[in-house]
Structure formats: structure tokens, C-alpha cells
Design an enzyme around this catalytic site. Structure first.
Site, PDB file in Angstrom:
ATOM      1  N   ALA A  25     -26.380  36.785  -1.479  1.00 25.65           N
ATOM      2  CA  ALA A  25     -25.041  37.357  -1.295  1.00 25.65           C
ATOM      3  C   ALA A  25     -24.183  36.955  -2.481  1.00 25.65           C
ATOM      4  O   ALA A  25     -24.355  35.860  -3.047  1.00 25.65           O
ATOM      5  CB  ALA A  25     -24.429  36.865   0.005  1.00 25.65           C
ATOM      6  N   VAL A 131     -10.580  44.153   7.709  1.00 26.63           N
ATOM      7  CA  VAL A 131     -10.132  45.525   7.483  1.00 26.63           C
ATOM      8  C   VAL A 131     -11.330  46.445   7.218  1.00 26.63           C
ATOM      9  O   VAL A 131     -11.197  47.662   7.143  1.00 26.63           O
ATOM     10  CB  VAL A 131      -9.098  45.545   6.332  1.00 26.63           C
ATOM     11  N   CYS A 137     -23.905  46.934  -1.036  1.00 19.91           N
ATOM     12  CA  CYS A 137     -25.186  46.986  -0.315  1.00 19.91           C
ATOM     13  C   CYS A 137     -25.125  47.532   1.097  1.00 19.91           C
ATOM     14  O   CYS A 137     -25.967  48.347   1.476  1.00 19.91           O
ATOM     15  CB  CYS A 137     -25.794  45.588  -0.285  1.00 19.91           C
ATOM     16  N   ARG A 207     -16.935  47.073  -5.653  1.00 17.90           N
ATOM     17  CA  ARG A 207     -17.665  48.230  -5.137  1.00 17.90           C
ATOM     18  C   ARG A 207     -17.493  48.372  -3.622  1.00 17.90           C
ATOM     19  O   ARG A 207     -17.690  47.414  -2.886  1.00 17.90           O
ATOM     20  CB  ARG A 207     -19.150  48.123  -5.521  1.00 17.90           C
TER      21      ARG A 207
HETATM   22  C1  UGA Z   1     -25.003  41.283   1.501  1.00 19.60           C
HETATM   23  C2  UGA Z   1     -25.905  40.408   2.378  1.00 19.60           C
HETATM   24  O1  UGA Z   1     -25.133  39.413   3.061  1.00 19.60           O
HETATM   25  C3  UGA Z   1     -26.993  39.741   1.551  1.00 19.60           C
HETATM   26  O2  UGA Z   1     -27.885  39.014   2.397  1.00 19.60           O
HETATM   27  C4  UGA Z   1     -27.779  40.826   0.798  1.00 19.60           C
HETATM   28  O3  UGA Z   1     -28.801  40.258  -0.009  1.00 19.60           O
HETATM   29  C5  UGA Z   1     -26.821  41.595  -0.076  1.00 19.60           C
HETATM   30  O4  UGA Z   1     -25.802  42.209   0.749  1.00 19.60           O
HETATM   31  C6  UGA Z   1     -27.614  42.645  -0.814  1.00 19.60           C
HETATM   32  O5  UGA Z   1     -28.218  43.519  -0.149  1.00 19.60           O
HETATM   33  O6  UGA Z   1     -27.726  42.555  -2.040  1.00 19.60           O
HETATM   34  P1  UGA Z   1     -22.880  40.809  -0.076  1.00 19.60           P
HETATM   35  O7  UGA Z   1     -22.744  42.298  -0.104  1.00 19.60           O
HETATM   36  O8  UGA Z   1     -22.802  40.037  -1.336  1.00 19.60           O
HETATM   37  O9  UGA Z   1     -24.293  40.425   0.620  1.00 19.60           O
HETATM   38  O10 UGA Z   1     -21.701  40.252   0.841  1.00 19.60           O
HETATM   39  P2  UGA Z   1     -21.506  39.748   2.362  1.00 19.60           P
HETATM   40  O11 UGA Z   1     -21.124  38.345   2.347  1.00 19.60           O
HETATM   41  O12 UGA Z   1     -22.646  40.149   3.215  1.00 19.60           O
HETATM   42  O13 UGA Z   1     -20.212  40.580   2.786  1.00 19.60           O
HETATM   43  C7  UGA Z   1     -20.213  42.000   2.865  1.00 19.60           C
HETATM   44  C8  UGA Z   1     -18.891  42.500   3.390  1.00 19.60           C
HETATM   45  O14 UGA Z   1     -18.717  42.170   4.773  1.00 19.60           O
HETATM   46  C9  UGA Z   1     -17.651  41.891   2.691  1.00 19.60           C
HETATM   47  O15 UGA Z   1     -16.686  42.902   2.484  1.00 19.60           O
HETATM   48  C10 UGA Z   1     -17.141  40.854   3.664  1.00 19.60           C
HETATM   49  O16 UGA Z   1     -15.769  40.615   3.532  1.00 19.60           O
HETATM   50  C11 UGA Z   1     -17.458  41.545   4.989  1.00 19.60           C
HETATM   51  N1  UGA Z   1     -17.592  40.603   6.128  1.00 19.60           N
HETATM   52  C12 UGA Z   1     -18.556  39.650   6.136  1.00 19.60           C
HETATM   53  C13 UGA Z   1     -16.731  40.728   7.207  1.00 19.60           C
HETATM   54  O17 UGA Z   1     -15.840  41.604   7.246  1.00 19.60           O
HETATM   55  N2  UGA Z   1     -16.876  39.874   8.277  1.00 19.60           N
HETATM   56  C14 UGA Z   1     -17.851  38.916   8.300  1.00 19.60           C
HETATM   57  O18 UGA Z   1     -17.928  38.179   9.308  1.00 19.60           O
HETATM   58  C15 UGA Z   1     -18.701  38.794   7.197  1.00 19.60           C
END
Ligand code: UGA
Length: 327
Positions: A25, A131, A137, A207
């Protein structure tokens, strides 16, 4: 790739295809690489395929405990990558759907998430209402799953996963509607400070960031927006905000959008503050100072549930938080 590589194999050189998806992540990638929950290696179920899987596993075994290295067939590995992201995003859409019920009833989404997350079968992670999820991803992988399901003639499965993305769009639109309604049904020429533009904290990546949708909607409603993000460049923000829904003309965009260098600058003379990204520094702001510099009534819309609403109310702010009612 396999067809091409196999067609070009000969006695001295042969190729095996492995699937080795990464689960890193943004913001925690190095830690995720050093201490992964699991490493997944998919391969063909042939003696050569098993040998290739073993060769790659031996590399990971240099730092990853053996029991965390999973070997599967090729399709399982490829599908697991999509499935893991879809399941994570589904949790966020589920909690965001519940946040709408909270706002209508008086329940508090953080309390609901905590109470549910304490069930060891559910667990506490990825239950933070927001939001909307962003990033390169989640949406891509879910839509990939939707496409695959449609190709496999599984329309009900496709519709099920598509709903995770639809709910995410709904969450962003719902937040914008709440902002407009609260600001007396119009934001024309009102000044809105947008705090955060990245799709999550600790990254400059924008993105699919929810902030893009919010800002485009604000521009369409003729608001004047002042954006501050500690890591995203001005050039990137203008690039993200130009498009057919708004305008491709950066000069026109600049009449509505100003990029500033601090949250204080963004908030001065603002009618409302909108928190779009959960940057830690936003929790530490001097809100007394910010309140004094804003137009009154001073509104704050917390799209990330990071601010101390009670404290802000005692300063004089009108506070609206996702997943909490304002009766
Ligand atoms: C995500 C996955 O968590 C990784 O395991 C995966 O490898 C990666 O995609 C990928 O496919 O390359 P990432 O996109 O970096 O990682 O970010 P996340 O931490 O998963 O967050 C994604 C979105 O969800 C963000 O906008 C975050 O703010 C939101 N989010 C996350 C929430 O709104 N609530 C939560 O409880 C957690």
C-alpha cells in the site's frame, strides 16, 4: 505472454510463467515488503511450474517466514489479487453505506465501526468511514472483476461488485449535497477551503482521489475554492481538475481555483472548510486562529472523521462530520 514465450523456447532456454501479485500500500510499501502478511506465487500445475514456484519462493524465504509463502495455481493467484482489493473496498463501501444511516438516525459511525470491529470475525481494519475510497487500484481492480464476471456470463456477480464502486460515487455526491444544503442551498461565489487533495495521507498520489470529484462539483456550482495539500503539486491539481465536466482551459480554472501553501491561507475569509484527506497536520491546526479568520457562520465539513468536533463547536464552528447527524 505465455504463448509468445513458449513459442520462442528452445533446448537451451525455456520459460515458466509465474503470477506473483504485490500487496503493497502507498505510504507503507517498504514495511509491507519487509513484513508481508503473505506472499502469493501462482504457477502452472506441472513439474516445471512447481520448480519455478519453488525457485521464487527460495528468494522470498531470505526474509519471509516459510508459512507466509502461499503457492497456488495461476488463476487463483491472479484472482486473489483482484479479490483482496475488492474485499477491502467492499468493507469501506459497507461502512460508508452505514454512515448514511447514521446521519439519518443519530448513530455515530465511529462507534458502530468500533463495536463491529471488536468481533474477531470482522476485525477493526478498513472500517474507517470516509468521503470515499480513492487510489489507482481499488476502482480499477473491482471494475476488472466486473468485466471478468460479465465475460464469464455471470451478470449477478458483476452487478454485486459494481455496487461497491457505485456506492463510493454515491458517498462523494452525498457529501457534496450535504455541504450545499448546509450552506443555505447555494455555494455560488462562496469561498471553500479544501484541505487535502491526495487520495490518502502520506502520499502525493491523486489518482481517483475523492477530492477531485468534490472540487469539480464545487467548481460546477460556481464556488471559489482554495486548495492546500502538503504533498501534491499545483500543476498536478490543475491537471486533475481540468476535464470535460469543468473546462480544459487552465486560465478559466484559475478564476475558480487557487492553490495555497498552508491550511491557514486556505481558510482565511472562507465560508467553509472541507477536509478531504486525513493528513495528520490537520489535527494539529490552531482552530481558534482559523475561526477568527473565517466568514461567519464558519462551517467545517470533516470528510475523514479526524477532527475533534466538540472542541470545534466550543470555538464556534458549525461542524458536520460524515457518519454523524446534525440534529
Ligand atoms: C491498496 C491495498 O491496500 C494494497 O494492499 C494493494 O496492494 C494496493 O491497493 C494495490 O493494489 O496496489 P492503496 O491503494 O495504496 O493500497 O491504499 P489503501 O490504504 O488501501 O487505501 C485506499 C483508499 O481507501 C484510500 O482513499 C483510503 O483513504 C481509503 N480508506 C482506507 C478508507 O476510506 N477507509 C479505510 O478504513 C481504509
Amino acid at each position: 505472454m505465455r504463448t509468445i514465450l513458449e513459442a520462442n523456447s528452445h533446448d537451451d532456454i525455456r520459460f515458466d510463467i509465474l503470477s506473483n501479485p504485490e500487496f503493497l500500500a502507498e505510504g507503507t510499501a517498504i514495511n509491507d515488503l519487509l513484513y508481508p502478511d503473505r506472499v502469493l506465487i501462482g504457477g502452472l500445475q506441472t513439474p516445471e511450474g512447481f520448480k519455478a514456484q519453488q525457485a521464487l519462493a527460495e528468494i522470498y524465504e531470505q526474509w519471509v517466514p516459510k508459512d507466509k509463502i502461499i503457492t497456488t495455481n495461476l488463476w487463483s493467484s491472479e484472482l486473489s489479487k483482484l479479490a483482496a482489493n475488492a474485499l477491502l473496498a467492499q468493507r469501506i463501501s459497507s461502512i460508508n453505506a452505514l454512515s448514511a444511516i447514521c446521519e439519518a438516525t443519530g448513530a455515530d459511525i465511529d462507534e458502530v465501526a468500533y463495536a463491529c470491529g471488536r468481533d474477531s470475525r470482522i476485525g477493526p481494519k478498513f472500517l474507517k468511514a470516509s468521503v470515499g475510497f480513492g487510489g489507482s487500484c481499488f476502482q480499477k481492480d473491482i471494475l476488472n472483476l466486473v468485466y471478468l464476471s460479465e465475460q464469464l456470463n455471470l451478470p449477478e456477480v458483476a452487478a454485486y461488485w459494481k455496487q461497491v464502486v457505485d456506492l463510493n460515487e454515491y458517498q462523494k455526491k452525498r457529501f457534496v449535497s450535504r455541504i450545499i444544503k448546509t450552506l443555505f442551498n447555494t455555494i455560488t461565489n462562496k469561498r471553500i477551503a479544501v484541505l487535502g487533495f491526495a487520495f490518502k495521507k502520506d502520499t502525493g498520489d491523486t489518482r481517483e482521489s475523492a477530492a477531485i470529484t468534490l472540487c469539480k462539483d464545487f467548481i460546477q456550482e460556481n464556488a471559489r475554492i482554495y486548495i492546500y495539500d502538503p504533498k501534491v503539486s499545483e500543476q498536478q491539481i490543475f491537471y486533475d481538475l481540468s476535464g470535460p465536466e469543468v473546462t480544459y482551459d487552465i486560465k478559466d480554472l484559475k478564476k475558480r481555483v487557487t492553490i495555497v501553501q498552508s491550511a491557514y491561507e486556505a481558510s482565511a475569509n472562507a465560508d467553509a472548510i472541507v477536509v478531504a484527506t486525513e493528513w495528520d497536520e490537520f489535527k494539529e491546526l490552531d482552530f481558534e486562529r482559523i475561526y477568527k479568520s473565517m466568514n461567519k457562520p464558519a462551517f467545517i465539513f470533516d470528510g475523514r472523521l479526524i477532527l475533534d468536533a466538540e472542541k470545534l463547536k466550543s470555538i464556534g464552528f458549525r461542524v458536520h462530520t460524515i457518519g454523524r447527524a446534525n440534529f
